[in-house]
Design a protein around this motif. Sequence first.
Motif: not given
Length: 256
Positions: A225-237
């Motif tokens: 997947l791709m996720v923006l670097t500022g989306n901290t909650p999603a990255i942690a999940t």
Amino acid sequence: MEELARLSEIEQAAAGHGELIWAAQGRGDGSPGPGVRAWRHGEAWAVASPNRQQDRLMVQGDSADAAVLVRPILEEVGPTYRLLGEAALIDGLVRRLPELAPVHEFFWMETTTCCGAATAGVRWLDSREEKEAASLFDRFFPDSYAQPGRAGVRRWAGVVGVVGEEDGGVGAEPLAVAADAWSAAGCGFMGGVITHPSARGRGLGRAVSGYVLDDLVRRHGRAALMVLTGNTPAIATYERLGMTKHRFAAAHLRGR
């Protein structure tokens, strides 16, 4: 500059990384997807993948060799293509090729292992429920590339329930969803992860993500997947689900 014709050549170049494999949009017959082209020069590779939402040119390898590849490829495929690759590589290309401008950084995240997350209540949605999920994006995530009804978005998994149930809400609808979108041979892809604001904090986003990721790993051997670097909650999940992140960046021709 050598053009690559077979999916196996691209998979060999990928050297265990999923981005080139995904960009190739490979089919079961061992060929890249419709309109996909791939090249190599020295220790650099590039895969041009047309898409209705965004034409992509995925690059990998040595910055100097990639610079030799990118300029003639863009001249051939056209200016609509956005370059994607590891952040250090894209930064090097922007410095070497003044016609390029940086766009943003993001994380490419992937896994080859099923996470086994608790997914009680998650299932693949039927066509009616998928249409109902479209309102989530209209209201809360209109910029998402993956949305119900868009080309290449194959299936939606979700949790269906009553919004505001504790306040006497009526009528079941999708509370959290995630899509199998633009998956390819050798690399499944997840997008469109969203939870209704009133249902957040209950682990539903993690549950639908784990459900989709495990299915993609079983089907394709890898999920990304791709996720923006500022989306901290999603990255942690996603990290808790066993995904590894790699800092990527995007660039495009100036004036686009």
